[in-house]
Motif scaffolding. Sequence first.
Motif: not given
Length: 171
Positions: A18-24
């Motif tokens: 999961i990325g730092p922006d909350g995107q998978q």
Amino acid sequence: MREYLVNERIRARQVRVIGPDGQQLGIMDTREALRLAEEQDLDLVLVGPTADPPVARIMDYSKWRYEQQVAEREARKKAKRTEVKAIKFRVKIDDHDYRTKLNHIKRFLEEGHKVKVTIMFRGREMTHPELGERLLARVAEDLQGLAVVEMRPELLGRDMNMLLAPAKVSA
């Protein structure tokens, strides 16, 4: 606070990232995910070790941990602490003294505290425990809507105790 596996301590071969922006970002090799995190000058934190594959998140771990600790401290501050307050009566109590002590009990209960009501027996008063029971029953009756008897009157040595808890007020 729970400890999380970070960066090189993650032993899984593959992780769901999961990325730092909350995107998978999908399932990838742990080394690849670690490289991605390092490129962004962030950490790879294993947040879901029991999932299949384990879930890892790219984030600033020390900043996130600090925020968690601050939130925990705030929650502890707001948590209501209930104390057990104690009020002592004598068997031969005057009516005015009784009312004064009853007002103290009411105040404690309104503040949300539990109250331990104790009747102290001296000398030959011990031969008449029913007088103490009668006094405690009177206290319980006078506090009918305000308190719940949590522990029935009980004789322990030269004292008779009863525990009162604030009544749940339905709003």
